[in-house]
Design an enzyme around this catalytic site. Structure first.
Site, PDB file in Angstrom:
ATOM      1  N   TRP A 130       0.859  -1.189   0.000  1.00 45.56           N
ATOM      2  CA  TRP A 130       0.000   0.000   0.000  1.00 45.56           C
ATOM      3  C   TRP A 130       0.897   1.241   0.000  1.00 45.56           C
ATOM      4  O   TRP A 130       1.802   1.345   0.837  1.00 45.56           O
ATOM      5  CB  TRP A 130      -0.856  -0.045   1.272  1.00 45.56           C
ATOM      6  CG  TRP A 130      -1.826   1.068   1.470  1.00 45.56           C
ATOM      7  CD1 TRP A 130      -2.686   1.593   0.547  1.00 45.56           C
ATOM      8  CD2 TRP A 130      -2.071   1.778   2.695  1.00 45.56           C
ATOM      9  NE1 TRP A 130      -3.448   2.580   1.126  1.00 45.56           N
ATOM     10  CE2 TRP A 130      -3.087   2.717   2.438  1.00 45.56           C
ATOM     11  CE3 TRP A 130      -1.533   1.712   3.982  1.00 45.56           C
ATOM     12  CZ2 TRP A 130      -3.577   3.577   3.410  1.00 45.56           C
ATOM     13  CZ3 TRP A 130      -2.021   2.560   4.955  1.00 45.56           C
ATOM     14  CH2 TRP A 130      -3.028   3.486   4.672  1.00 45.56           C
ATOM     15  N   ASP A 211      -0.762  -5.659   9.406  1.00 44.76           N
ATOM     16  CA  ASP A 211      -1.725  -4.603   9.052  1.00 44.76           C
ATOM     17  C   ASP A 211      -3.031  -5.305   8.668  1.00 44.76           C
ATOM     18  O   ASP A 211      -3.110  -5.985   7.646  1.00 44.76           O
ATOM     19  CB  ASP A 211      -1.172  -3.786   7.887  1.00 44.76           C
ATOM     20  CG  ASP A 211      -2.092  -2.624   7.529  1.00 44.76           C
ATOM     21  OD1 ASP A 211      -3.128  -2.449   8.192  1.00 44.76           O
ATOM     22  OD2 ASP A 211      -1.765  -1.895   6.574  1.00 44.76           O
ATOM     23  N   LYS A 246     -13.364  -0.292   6.646  1.00 38.33           N
ATOM     24  CA  LYS A 246     -13.999  -1.045   5.551  1.00 38.33           C
ATOM     25  C   LYS A 246     -15.073  -1.986   6.084  1.00 38.33           C
ATOM     26  O   LYS A 246     -16.196  -1.990   5.576  1.00 38.33           O
ATOM     27  CB  LYS A 246     -12.954  -1.869   4.782  1.00 38.33           C
ATOM     28  CG  LYS A 246     -11.595  -1.240   4.660  1.00 38.33           C
ATOM     29  CD  LYS A 246     -11.469  -0.267   3.524  1.00 38.33           C
ATOM     30  CE  LYS A 246     -10.212   0.566   3.722  1.00 38.33           C
ATOM     31  NZ  LYS A 246      -9.708   1.210   2.543  1.00 38.33           N
TER      32      LYS A 246
HETATM   33  C1  LIG Z   1      -3.435  -1.987   3.620  1.00 33.58           C
HETATM   34  C2  LIG Z   1      -4.127  -0.873   4.324  1.00 33.58           C
HETATM   35  N1  LIG Z   1      -3.771  -0.574   5.560  1.00 33.58           N
HETATM   36  C3  LIG Z   1      -4.355   0.404   6.251  1.00 33.58           C
HETATM   37  C4  LIG Z   1      -5.366   1.159   5.695  1.00 33.58           C
HETATM   38  C5  LIG Z   1      -5.908   2.282   6.530  1.00 33.58           C
HETATM   39  O1  LIG Z   1      -7.233   2.394   6.676  1.00 33.58           O
HETATM   40  P1  LIG Z   1      -7.899   3.573   7.511  1.00 33.58           P
HETATM   41  O2  LIG Z   1      -6.853   4.488   8.007  1.00 33.58           O
HETATM   42  O3  LIG Z   1      -8.824   4.241   6.567  1.00 33.58           O
HETATM   43  O4  LIG Z   1      -8.608   2.894   8.634  1.00 33.58           O
HETATM   44  C6  LIG Z   1      -5.776   0.893   4.392  1.00 33.58           C
HETATM   45  C7  LIG Z   1      -6.814   1.718   3.748  1.00 33.58           C
HETATM   46  O5  LIG Z   1      -6.941   1.839   2.575  1.00 33.58           O
HETATM   47  C8  LIG Z   1      -5.144  -0.160   3.686  1.00 33.58           C
HETATM   48  O6  LIG Z   1      -5.497  -0.473   2.451  1.00 33.58           O
END
Ligand SMILES: Cc1ncc(COP(=O)(O)O)c(C=O)c1O
Length: 397
Positions: A130, A211, A246
């Site tokens: 990511w 993660d 999500k």
């Molecule tokens: C791999 C991964 N880690 C962490 C996140 C973080 O999500 P959030 O900060 O929106 O809870 C995302 C969001 O797209 C993600 O794809």
């Protein structure tokens, strides 16, 4: 002063969404940012969330500060959701935990913690990963390296390359893994491969950081924790960043958690104090509303059942659209075998489209995909999938 400041480049993913919003072509389709949409293209408010918010409004609690590490009931519920209620690490009080502003907030706190208590550690990121991962660890001053993950030729996990790289990592380094639904490839280890990864990490003496942003989006809420539960062995140490953006569709409420699993209860207490220290000088204490919603749902049998059903609906729709896209590509006569997309898991599909092809899709057809070729399958609907397949056919043909 500020007239000397050069503009920063737009975020590669959120920048695309801004360009999408500004695009005036009515046929535009956004398959870039990782947000779930239903078959009408809307990001839903889950019914379990609506009911939990109603209860919270009626209970009309205080708006005073939460503790630095957030709601203790909530972090306990998160640990049970991730590990299972009867897990030895919970019974042994080996977990230091904090409620964080989303998964990103949890990752940043983890990065600050690593920088503070493991100053010599390098963090190893999968290649690819990511795009916000490197930003977060760079901002916290944690050195980074990458390990092989994806075998593009075979559309599979490069397990041999990955295990060899883990074997060569210096003891005391940190290994960042995606708990499930690897972003961007959609390719996850099998349970047997998770065991191999756990063995290799333990032998090398590296600290896994999982993660965990998509629990429930691959095979099921419990099924998707298979990797985490494999790594969380008796006495093992681990960092886990959970996100509920999500799977509760609570994106803008910023609700997540960081767990640091320590070898003993005493070590967990010390780590908790360090966690609190890095949070205090960052955002001081977390926002309450999202965590109160998640806590209410996880602790009420009827709401929890409702939630599990709603997660299953999202998961099934995404998997249905994977098949629909592969079928539509075949129907449009697009050359090549795209059946690998049905094996990928979670919201994303690594399509194999090149930067040029992605660019043409945007310029000529108003279809927005991330430059790596990552498609947000959850942005496909029965009414846009054929057009997407036809346009892909035009740029690859
Ligand atoms: C791999 C991964 N880690 C962490 C996140 C973080 O999500 P959030 O900060 O929106 O809870 C995302 C969001 O797209 C993600 O794809």
């Amino acid at each position: 002063m500020f007239d000397q400041v050069a503009a920063a480049p737009p975020d590669p993913i959120l920048g695309l969404t801004a360009a999408f919003r500004a695009d005036e072509r009515p046929e535009k389709i956004n398959l870039s940012v990782g947000v779930y949409q239903d078959e009408t293209g809307k990001t839903p408010l889950l019914e379990c969330v609506r009911q939990a918010e109603q209860r919270l409004a009626e209970a009309a609690g205080t708006k005073s500060y939460l503790p630095i590490s957030g709601l203790a009931d909530y972090t306990a519920a998160v640990a049970e959701l991730a590990l299972g209620g009867d897990h030895e690490a919970i019974a042994g009080k080996r977990i230091a935990a904090a409620q964080t502003p989303g998964g990103t907030g949890g990752l940043r706190v983890a990065a600050d913690l690593i920088h503070a208590v493991l100053p010599d550690a390098t963090i190893w990121l999968s290649e690819p990963t990511w795009p916000n991962h490197p930003n977060i660890f760079a901002a916290a001053g944690v050195p980074m390296k990458t390990y092989p993950y994806f075998d593009a030729a075979g559309d599979r996990l490069d397990i041999e390359g990955m295990l060899a790289a883990i074997g060569d990592m210096p003891s005391g380094d940190v290994l960042l893994l995606h708990g499930c639904c690897h972003n961007p490839t959609g390719v996850d280890p099998t349970p047997k491969q998770w065991r191999q990864i756990g063995d290799a990490a333990a032998a090398a003496g590296v600290l896994p950081l999982l993660d965990f942003a998509y629990q429930g989006f691959a095979d099921g809420i419990t099924e998707d924790a298979v990797g985490l539960r494999e790594l969380c062995r008796p006495g093992a140490e681990l960092l886990v960043c959970s996100s509920f953006s999500k799977n509760f569709s609570l994106y803008r409420e910023r609700v997540g958690a960081l767990m640091a699993i320590a070898p003993t209860a005493e070590a967990a207490c010390a780590v908790q104090s360090q966690l609190n220290k890095v949070i205090r000088c960052n955002y001081s204490n977390p926002p309450a509303h999202g965590a109160e919603i998640v806590n209410t749902i996880l602790r009420d049998a009827a709401l929890r059942q409702q939630w599990e059903g709603e997660v299953a609906t999202m998961r099934d729709r995404i998997n249905g659209m994977r098949h629909a896209l592969v079928d539509a590509l075949a129907a449009a006569g697009v050359p090549g075998d795209y059946s690998f997309m049905t094996q990928q898991r979670g919201m994303f599909s690594f399509s194999g489209l090149t930067k040029d092809q992605v660019n043409r899709l945007k310029e000529e057809f108003a279809i927005y995909i991330v430059g790596s070729g990552r498609i947000n399958v959850a942005g496909l609907t029965p009414s846009n999938v054929e057009r997407v397949a036809e346009c892909i056919g035009k740029v690859v043909g």
